[in-house]
Design a protein around this motif. Structure first.
Motif, PDB file in Angstrom:
ATOM      1  N   LEU A 194       6.432   1.842   9.002  1.00  0.00           N
ATOM      2  CA  LEU A 194       6.205   1.451   7.598  1.00  0.00           C
ATOM      3  C   LEU A 194       6.146   2.679   6.693  1.00  0.00           C
ATOM      4  O   LEU A 194       6.682   2.668   5.580  1.00  0.00           O
ATOM      5  CB  LEU A 194       4.921   0.640   7.463  1.00  0.00           C
ATOM      6  CG  LEU A 194       4.991  -0.808   7.922  1.00  0.00           C
ATOM      7  CD1 LEU A 194       3.607  -1.448   7.863  1.00  0.00           C
ATOM      8  CD2 LEU A 194       5.980  -1.599   7.093  1.00  0.00           C
ATOM      9  N   LEU A 195       5.502   3.722   7.156  1.00  0.00           N
ATOM     10  CA  LEU A 195       5.455   4.958   6.385  1.00  0.00           C
ATOM     11  C   LEU A 195       6.861   5.533   6.222  1.00  0.00           C
ATOM     12  O   LEU A 195       7.252   5.954   5.125  1.00  0.00           O
ATOM     13  CB  LEU A 195       4.525   5.977   7.078  1.00  0.00           C
ATOM     14  CG  LEU A 195       4.292   7.281   6.347  1.00  0.00           C
ATOM     15  CD1 LEU A 195       3.597   7.046   5.008  1.00  0.00           C
ATOM     16  CD2 LEU A 195       3.454   8.215   7.218  1.00  0.00           C
ATOM     17  N   TYR A 237       0.832  -1.201   0.000  1.00  0.00           N
ATOM     18  CA  TYR A 237       0.000   0.000   0.000  1.00  0.00           C
ATOM     19  C   TYR A 237       0.866   1.250   0.000  1.00  0.00           C
ATOM     20  O   TYR A 237       1.842   1.347   0.729  1.00  0.00           O
ATOM     21  CB  TYR A 237      -0.930   0.015   1.214  1.00  0.00           C
ATOM     22  CG  TYR A 237      -1.815  -1.211   1.291  1.00  0.00           C
ATOM     23  CD1 TYR A 237      -2.795  -1.423   0.329  1.00  0.00           C
ATOM     24  CD2 TYR A 237      -1.647  -2.154   2.283  1.00  0.00           C
ATOM     25  CE1 TYR A 237      -3.598  -2.558   0.376  1.00  0.00           C
ATOM     26  CE2 TYR A 237      -2.447  -3.284   2.343  1.00  0.00           C
ATOM     27  CZ  TYR A 237      -3.416  -3.481   1.391  1.00  0.00           C
ATOM     28  OH  TYR A 237      -4.205  -4.599   1.430  1.00  0.00           O
ATOM     29  N   GLY A 238       0.482   2.234  -0.796  1.00  0.00           N
ATOM     30  CA  GLY A 238       1.229   3.480  -0.884  1.00  0.00           C
ATOM     31  C   GLY A 238       1.036   4.364   0.341  1.00  0.00           C
ATOM     32  O   GLY A 238       0.258   4.041   1.255  1.00  0.00           O
ATOM     33  N   PRO A 239       1.726   5.506   0.357  1.00  0.00           N
ATOM     34  CA  PRO A 239       1.691   6.388   1.516  1.00  0.00           C
ATOM     35  C   PRO A 239       0.308   6.900   1.894  1.00  0.00           C
ATOM     36  O   PRO A 239      -0.001   7.007   3.086  1.00  0.00           O
ATOM     37  CB  PRO A 239       2.599   7.554   1.117  1.00  0.00           C
ATOM     38  CG  PRO A 239       3.456   7.027   0.031  1.00  0.00           C
ATOM     39  CD  PRO A 239       2.665   5.966  -0.661  1.00  0.00           C
ATOM     40  N   VAL A 254      -1.171   6.154   5.532  1.00  0.00           N
ATOM     41  CA  VAL A 254      -1.591   7.216   6.459  1.00  0.00           C
ATOM     42  C   VAL A 254      -3.019   6.961   6.936  1.00  0.00           C
ATOM     43  O   VAL A 254      -3.340   7.197   8.104  1.00  0.00           O
ATOM     44  CB  VAL A 254      -1.443   8.620   5.823  1.00  0.00           C
ATOM     45  CG1 VAL A 254      -2.174   9.678   6.628  1.00  0.00           C
ATOM     46  CG2 VAL A 254       0.029   8.985   5.714  1.00  0.00           C
ATOM     47  N   GLY A 255      -3.873   6.458   6.063  1.00  0.00           N
ATOM     48  CA  GLY A 255      -5.230   6.108   6.475  1.00  0.00           C
ATOM     49  C   GLY A 255      -5.221   5.041   7.560  1.00  0.00           C
ATOM     50  O   GLY A 255      -5.947   5.143   8.559  1.00  0.00           O
ATOM     51  N   PHE A 256      -4.389   4.006   7.378  1.00  0.00           N
ATOM     52  CA  PHE A 256      -4.264   2.977   8.410  1.00  0.00           C
ATOM     53  C   PHE A 256      -3.721   3.580   9.704  1.00  0.00           C
ATOM     54  O   PHE A 256      -4.180   3.244  10.796  1.00  0.00           O
ATOM     55  CB  PHE A 256      -3.339   1.843   7.948  1.00  0.00           C
ATOM     56  CG  PHE A 256      -3.896   0.973   6.863  1.00  0.00           C
ATOM     57  CD1 PHE A 256      -5.244   0.667   6.798  1.00  0.00           C
ATOM     58  CD2 PHE A 256      -3.060   0.435   5.903  1.00  0.00           C
ATOM     59  CE1 PHE A 256      -5.757  -0.156   5.807  1.00  0.00           C
ATOM     60  CE2 PHE A 256      -3.555  -0.394   4.904  1.00  0.00           C
ATOM     61  CZ  PHE A 256      -4.909  -0.685   4.848  1.00  0.00           C
ATOM     62  N   LEU A 257      -2.738   4.459   9.566  1.00  0.00           N
ATOM     63  CA  LEU A 257      -2.155   5.112  10.744  1.00  0.00           C
ATOM     64  C   LEU A 257      -3.215   5.903  11.500  1.00  0.00           C
ATOM     65  O   LEU A 257      -3.310   5.819  12.730  1.00  0.00           O
ATOM     66  CB  LEU A 257      -0.993   6.020  10.315  1.00  0.00           C
ATOM     67  CG  LEU A 257      -0.333   6.859  11.419  1.00  0.00           C
ATOM     68  CD1 LEU A 257       0.250   5.983  12.517  1.00  0.00           C
ATOM     69  CD2 LEU A 257       0.748   7.747  10.803  1.00  0.00           C
ATOM     70  N   MET A 258      -4.038   6.648  10.779  1.00  0.00           N
ATOM     71  CA  MET A 258      -5.079   7.443  11.433  1.00  0.00           C
ATOM     72  C   MET A 258      -6.110   6.547  12.124  1.00  0.00           C
ATOM     73  O   MET A 258      -6.591   6.863  13.214  1.00  0.00           O
ATOM     74  CB  MET A 258      -5.769   8.363  10.438  1.00  0.00           C
ATOM     75  CG  MET A 258      -4.877   9.476   9.890  1.00  0.00           C
ATOM     76  SD  MET A 258      -4.187  10.535  11.175  1.00  0.00           S
ATOM     77  CE  MET A 258      -2.536   9.853  11.362  1.00  0.00           C
TER      78      MET A 258
END
Length: 110
Positions: free
Chosen positions: A79-80, A22-24, A28-32
């Motif tokens: 990961l990001l 998955y791209g950045p 970021v969506g997963f991170l949020m």
């Protein structure tokens, strides 16, 4: 375990499952999402949830959930960072330098 070792382990573990593809923007969506779950765990730790459908949990169970959610946030963050070729040491150094520059001696003392 240090952060560099953790970053490699997370990258390998997620990579074996195809989760690093998955791209950045998606990362970021997963991170949020994980930050939201961490916020809920902090709330539970500090003031409780007052939800009868969740049942009673021990202090140890609540603390374990808090730590688990912190790990999920950290895993997604490393990961990001990996996607941008940034290592944990570089992040920590840049953050420290920024605060020392901004706050001077106050930031250097610790």
């Amino acid at each position: 375990m240090n952060l560099d070792h953790f970053q490699k382990w997370v990258n390998d573990f997620y990579g074996e499952r195809g989760w690093t593809k998955y791209g950045p923007f998606i990362r970021v969506g997963f991170l949020m999402e994980e930050v939201g779950e961490l916020a809920r765990a902090v709330r539970t730790t500090e003031i409780g949830r007052d939800r009868p459908d969740e049942g009673d949990r021990s202090v140890e169970e609540i603390r374990a959930e808090l730590i688990e959610e912190m790990g999920d946030v950290l895993g997604n963050l490393v990961l990001l960072a990996e996607q941008y070729g940034v290592g944990p040491e570089e992040i920590m150094k840049a953050h420290q330098e920024k605060l020392v520059k901004r706050f001077g001696e106050m930031a250097e003392k610790k």
